[in-house]
Design a protein around this motif. Structure first.
Motif, PDB file in Angstrom:
ATOM      1  N   VAL A 487      14.781   3.407  -1.264  1.00  0.00           N
ATOM      2  CA  VAL A 487      15.028   2.217  -0.460  1.00  0.00           C
ATOM      3  C   VAL A 487      13.702   1.661   0.047  1.00  0.00           C
ATOM      4  CG1 VAL A 487      16.104   1.346   1.657  1.00  0.00           C
ATOM      5  CG2 VAL A 487      17.323   2.988   0.203  1.00  0.00           C
ATOM      6  N   THR A 488      13.542   0.347  -0.063  1.00  0.00           N
ATOM      7  CA  THR A 488      12.275  -0.285   0.313  1.00  0.00           C
ATOM      8  C   THR A 488      12.116  -0.365   1.828  1.00  0.00           C
ATOM      9  OG1 THR A 488      13.236  -2.501   0.328  1.00  0.00           O
ATOM     10  CG2 THR A 488      12.315  -1.694  -1.768  1.00  0.00           C
ATOM     11  N   ASP A 489      10.863  -0.505   2.249  1.00  0.00           N
ATOM     12  CA  ASP A 489      10.583  -0.750   3.667  1.00  0.00           C
ATOM     13  C   ASP A 489      11.300  -2.007   4.133  1.00  0.00           C
ATOM     14  OD1 ASP A 489       8.904   1.400   3.437  1.00  0.00           O
ATOM     15  OD2 ASP A 489       7.045   0.275   3.720  1.00  0.00           O
ATOM     16  N   LEU A 549       2.068   0.799  -3.780  1.00  0.00           N
ATOM     17  CA  LEU A 549       3.129   0.976  -2.780  1.00  0.00           C
ATOM     18  C   LEU A 549       2.655   0.552  -1.393  1.00  0.00           C
ATOM     19  CD1 LEU A 549       4.489   4.438  -3.970  1.00  0.00           C
ATOM     20  CD2 LEU A 549       5.694   2.257  -4.102  1.00  0.00           C
ATOM     21  N   ILE A 550       1.405   0.875  -1.062  1.00  0.00           N
ATOM     22  CA  ILE A 550       0.857   0.480   0.239  1.00  0.00           C
ATOM     23  C   ILE A 550       0.782  -1.043   0.339  1.00  0.00           C
ATOM     24  CG2 ILE A 550      -1.177   0.565   1.724  1.00  0.00           C
ATOM     25  CD1 ILE A 550       0.551   3.122   1.650  1.00  0.00           C
ATOM     26  N   GLU A 551       0.437  -1.698  -0.761  1.00  0.00           N
ATOM     27  CA  GLU A 551       0.429  -3.166  -0.754  1.00  0.00           C
ATOM     28  C   GLU A 551       1.824  -3.717  -0.477  1.00  0.00           C
ATOM     29  OE1 GLU A 551      -1.301  -5.046  -4.113  1.00  0.00           O
ATOM     30  OE2 GLU A 551      -3.314  -4.201  -3.805  1.00  0.00           O
ATOM     31  N   GLN A 552       2.846  -3.086  -1.050  1.00  0.00           N
ATOM     32  CA  GLN A 552       4.217  -3.519  -0.800  1.00  0.00           C
ATOM     33  C   GLN A 552       4.605  -3.285   0.660  1.00  0.00           C
ATOM     34  OE1 GLN A 552       6.215  -5.200  -3.186  1.00  0.00           O
ATOM     35  NE2 GLN A 552       4.140  -5.219  -4.037  1.00  0.00           N
ATOM     36  N   SER A 553       4.185  -2.175   1.211  1.00  0.00           N
ATOM     37  CA  SER A 553       4.450  -1.903   2.631  1.00  0.00           C
ATOM     38  C   SER A 553       3.751  -2.921   3.516  1.00  0.00           C
ATOM     39  CB  SER A 553       3.985  -0.488   2.996  1.00  0.00           C
ATOM     40  OG  SER A 553       4.828   0.486   2.442  1.00  0.00           O
ATOM     41  N   ASP A 554       2.536  -3.251   3.155  1.00  0.00           N
ATOM     42  CA  ASP A 554       1.755  -4.210   3.931  1.00  0.00           C
ATOM     43  C   ASP A 554       2.431  -5.584   3.931  1.00  0.00           C
ATOM     44  OD1 ASP A 554      -0.621  -4.651   5.476  1.00  0.00           O
ATOM     45  OD2 ASP A 554      -1.441  -5.781   3.787  1.00  0.00           O
ATOM     46  N   GLN A 555       2.888  -6.009   2.775  1.00  0.00           N
ATOM     47  CA  GLN A 555       3.575  -7.298   2.684  1.00  0.00           C
ATOM     48  C   GLN A 555       4.889  -7.287   3.458  1.00  0.00           C
ATOM     49  OE1 GLN A 555       3.974  -8.341  -1.483  1.00  0.00           O
ATOM     50  NE2 GLN A 555       1.803  -7.917  -1.892  1.00  0.00           N
ATOM     51  N   LEU A 557       5.595  -5.486   6.071  1.00  0.00           N
ATOM     52  CA  LEU A 557       5.277  -5.519   7.499  1.00  0.00           C
ATOM     53  C   LEU A 557       4.947  -6.942   7.945  1.00  0.00           C
ATOM     54  CD1 LEU A 557       4.688  -4.084  10.184  1.00  0.00           C
ATOM     55  CD2 LEU A 557       2.332  -3.720   9.363  1.00  0.00           C
ATOM     56  N   GLU A 558       4.191  -7.662   7.129  1.00  0.00           N
ATOM     57  CA  GLU A 558       3.843  -9.042   7.475  1.00  0.00           C
ATOM     58  C   GLU A 558       5.102  -9.904   7.591  1.00  0.00           C
ATOM     59  OE1 GLU A 558       0.822 -12.608   5.973  1.00  0.00           O
ATOM     60  OE2 GLU A 558       1.291 -10.933   4.627  1.00  0.00           O
TER      61      GLU A 558
END
Length: 742
Positions: A487-489, A549-555, A557-558
């Motif tokens: 499941v995605t952030d 994956l961290i880039e996806q988390s960062d996006q 969060l934004e």
């Protein structure tokens, strides 16, 4: 495929040699020779190992180099031949050791065979993960050999000198060695006692990895096979039926009990940590296991799971310390104009508090930009209107999410509990102060959220003990978006937004995400989100999958922060990573040499955090001021900044931070920002300690007493009464108890 070909050829050779020996033996004697049936069983066991390796290697799950498989197959084929030939060769062994033979000492020969089997079993345990056995401390190696030999010999005599018993014991040691290899491969950490209480979660983690056997695993098979064949020939010396007696039966039983009883007594009555000085250093547990051996290190760790009272501890003294530090807070920060304004606003507004513990979120640009121009999570680093942000010192690396949860929610530190301990699965936490109960007492609805199975890390029981009103697990995310099957952030953030929009009650939401969970060699990322960072000119697929994956988390969060900015209610967001992935230790060792051990280790044991609000928090400048902190202090810091009521324990922690700003399982920090490893000698020499270090050391000792009072000195059982319910999967699409290797 090379290993499969070699093994298939060797397996054919095993069949040919075994059949030829069997036919020759049958032709030489019309009567069935003694041991013939069991000898065939031994041969089949060795042949089965060859078949397994052939199949496993054909699937691409064995390191493709020729030397180790050639050696392994020579040994296995030889063991097949020796097994089939055991009736014939066994007679020669018995004759050699008979009273008329050349060396009439069968009992000594049997004992020596068990020693040899014990040595081979020890090597089967160590070699798969500990590749330089000669790096071990000689006395530790001797101790481990003695313990293993006593177990192997103990079961041999206990089962009346039957070879299968020590062979099974050897297999258990070999299996532990293979498990240790994979745990180190996946987590960069050894197996520790606390892992045994989280086997179900280990099953969850295991589903996401590729189990490729290395050459050293094949060498482990060699030593396991040698232990087996020695055990089988030791059984040849077992008296035949007409020479057995009750006296011999009882003697064998006594020897077996003495051997096994000696092991039990040794590991339970002797203090490995203080007497034998076998200590697992928390900042480098792998080195401890490599140098001291698996069993001595494991036993030492197991003995320390029972929490020990700090030196000089009494409940009255601990409570006095809490009162003293709390009073200091009340007279200082607690009475400041900023705190007063924030407190008044909090009591009027009751903002929603959303805590996001993001799985494996960390900024790896701290490792010299990975020699690839990597700048880290760009949005996260660009937030300039936060209440506070900084480095977060955690007590987990490569795994152990629940320990970061434990530190944040309870305010207690893993520094006093040790490596390999998982409080969620070991200790009774029903009496522990925690943020869920604290917010509930303030009239908040409290929700825990984790888009995987509720049994992971015993959360279903712990969250209930903590007093959460509800726990949203994988069943509540059935139609959610997934990435790599997780499941995605963003899906969890959407759930949070929905909760905030549909319920105006004050809410405390604790979101433990899943998207970024290891392993990172799945190859399941869509091509449009993959990254292409070249580390020293080399593409590493695992590192790049993680960075994507961290880039996806960062996006995500934004987007989440953007939605909260337009939400018509006050919301506080606390966002932090639970630990780094398992691979930065390679960069740390390669690129940061000749630095002090504390600085070197702490680089691995830190992530980042941010405290942000969509409203102006009274008395606070929201300019992203920087304050480095450890996870156990973060909860109290959040409550202080937003004006929420504080417990005396939290006040004491905030006051104590003036002398010791951060502490984790690796070490502690003084007011000058210098780090010291756990166990640093601070006895001083005529006042040689700096004032900052002396104050930090005292604060560390004081916190130990306060924490023991709050965590363990409650008059109830120290250990948990609610064990984890079921095995489960990293892949949320699989049901509990259905682990599958990918």
């Amino acid at each position: 495929m090379l290993v499969a070909i070699i093994t298939c050829i060797a397996a054919i050779a095993s069949i040919v040699l075994g059949v030829r020996e069997f036919k020759q033996a049958k032709a030489a004697s019309s009567e069935r020779m003694p041991l013939q049936r069991s000898s065939i069983a031994w041969a089949i066991a060795f042949f089965a190992i060859q078949v397994f390796i052939a199949v496993w290697s054909a699937r691409g799950l064995v390191q493709n180099e020729p030397i180790a498989p050639i050696i392994m197959n020579i040994v296995l084929t030889g063991c097949v031949y020796l097994s089939v030939a055991r009736p014939r060769l066994g007679k020669q062994v018995v004759a050699f050791l008979s009273p008329e033979g050349r060396w009439a000492h069968p009992q000594i020969a049997t004992a020596l065979a068990m020693v040899v089997a014990g040595i081979f079993s020890t090597l089967a345990l160590e070699v798969p993960s500990n590749h330089d056995i000669f790096w071990m401390y000689p006395l530790c190696l001797l101790l481990e050999v003695a313990l293993v030999t006593a177990i192997v010999a103990g079961v041999f005599y206990l089962f009346q000198r039957r070879g299968a018993a020590p062979a099974i014991a050897a297999f258990v040691f070999f299996a532990i060695g293979i498990a240790e290899y994979f745990v180190i491969l996946f987590k960069s950490q050894p197996i520790q006692p606390g892992d045994l209480t989280a086997i179900a979660t280990a099953a969850a983690v295991g589903a996401g990895y590729v189990f490729e056997l290395s050459s050293y695993c094949l060498y482990g098979i060699v030593f396991f096979a040698l232990a087996m064949i020695v055990s089988s020939y030791a059984a040849v010396l077992r008296p035949d039926r007409e020479h057995r007696s009750r006296k011999k039966f009882l003697l064998n039983l006594l020897i077996g009990v003495l051997c096994l009883g000696g092991v039990i007594g040794h590991v339970t009555l002797i203090d490995y940590y203080n007497v034998l000085r076998i200590q697992v250093y928390t900042w480098r547990p792998l080195e401890s296991y490599y140098r001291q051996g698996f069993i001595p290190s494991f036993v030492s760790s197991a003995q320390t799971i029972q929490p020990r009272k700090p030196d000089g501890y009494t409940a009255e003294l601990a409570q006095d310390l809490i009162d003293e530090y709390a009073a200091k807070y009340d007279a200082g920060e607690g009475s400041s104009a900023e705190r007063t304004a924030a407190s008044q606003q909090f009591s009027e507004e009751k903002p929603a508090v959303v805590v996001i513990m993001n799985e494996t979120f960390s900024d790896l640009s701290v490792y010299q930009n990975l020699h690839a121009g990597y700048e880290g999570p760009t949005y996260f680093k660009s937030i300039d209107d936060a209440v506070q942000r900084g480095d977060l010192y955690v007590s987990a690396y490569g795994g152990g999410t629940c320990n970061t949860e434990f530190e944040f929610l309870t305010g207690n530190s893993m520094a006093y509990l040790g490596q390999g301990v998982y409080p969620y699965t070991i200790y009774n936490l029903t009496h522990a102060e925690n943020l869920a109960r604290q917010f509930s007492d303030l009239g908040y609805k409290t929700t825990a959220m984790h888009p995987n199975h509720a049994t992971n890390w015993n959360r279903e029981n712990v969250y209930n003990d903590f007093g959460f009103d509800q726990f949203l697990a994988i069943e509540d995310f059935q139609d959610a978006d997934t990435l790599r099957g997780m499941v995605t952030d963003a899906a969890t953030y959407d759930k949070i937004i929905e909760m905030l929009q549909t319920d105006d009650s004050p809410q405390f939401i604790f979101d433990v995400t899943m998207q970024n969970h290891s392993g990172y060699d799945t190859g399941l990322l869509p091509s449009n989100i993959q990254t292409n960072y070249l580390i020293d000119g080399t593409y590493d697929p695992e590192v790049n999958e993680y960075l994507a994956l961290i880039e996806q988390s960062d996006q995500a969060l934004e987007e989440f922060i953007g939605k909260l900015q337009n939400l018509d209610r006050p919301v506080v967001v606390v966002f932090f990573g639970d630990h780094q992935p398992f691979f930065p230790s390679d960069f740390n060792d390669a690129w940061y040499q000749n630095e002090d051990e504390a600085t070197h280790s702490e680089r691995l044991y830190h992530t980042s955090y941010v405290i942000w609000a969509n409203y102006d928090v009274a008395g606070r400048e929201q300019t992203s001021s920087t304050e480095d902190i450890s996870t156990n202090f973060l909860g109290a810091e959040v409550m202080n900044l937003i004006g929420a009521p504080l417990s005396d324990y939290q006040k004491a922690q905030l006051s104590l931070r003036e002398s010791m700003p951060a502490i984790n399982i690796i070490g502690y920090q003084d007011s000058n920002g210098s780090w010291y490893l756990t166990g640093t000698d601070t006895s001083g020499d005529g006042g040689s300690l700096s004032d900052a270090l002396a104050a930090a050391s005292k604060a560390r000792e004081d916190l130990a007493k306060m924490q023991y009072l709050k965590l363990f000195d409650h008059g109830d059982s120290v250990f948990t009464k609610t064990l984890q319910g079921a095995a489960n999967e990293t892949n949320p699409n699989l049901a509990p108890g259905t682990t599958k290797i990918k």
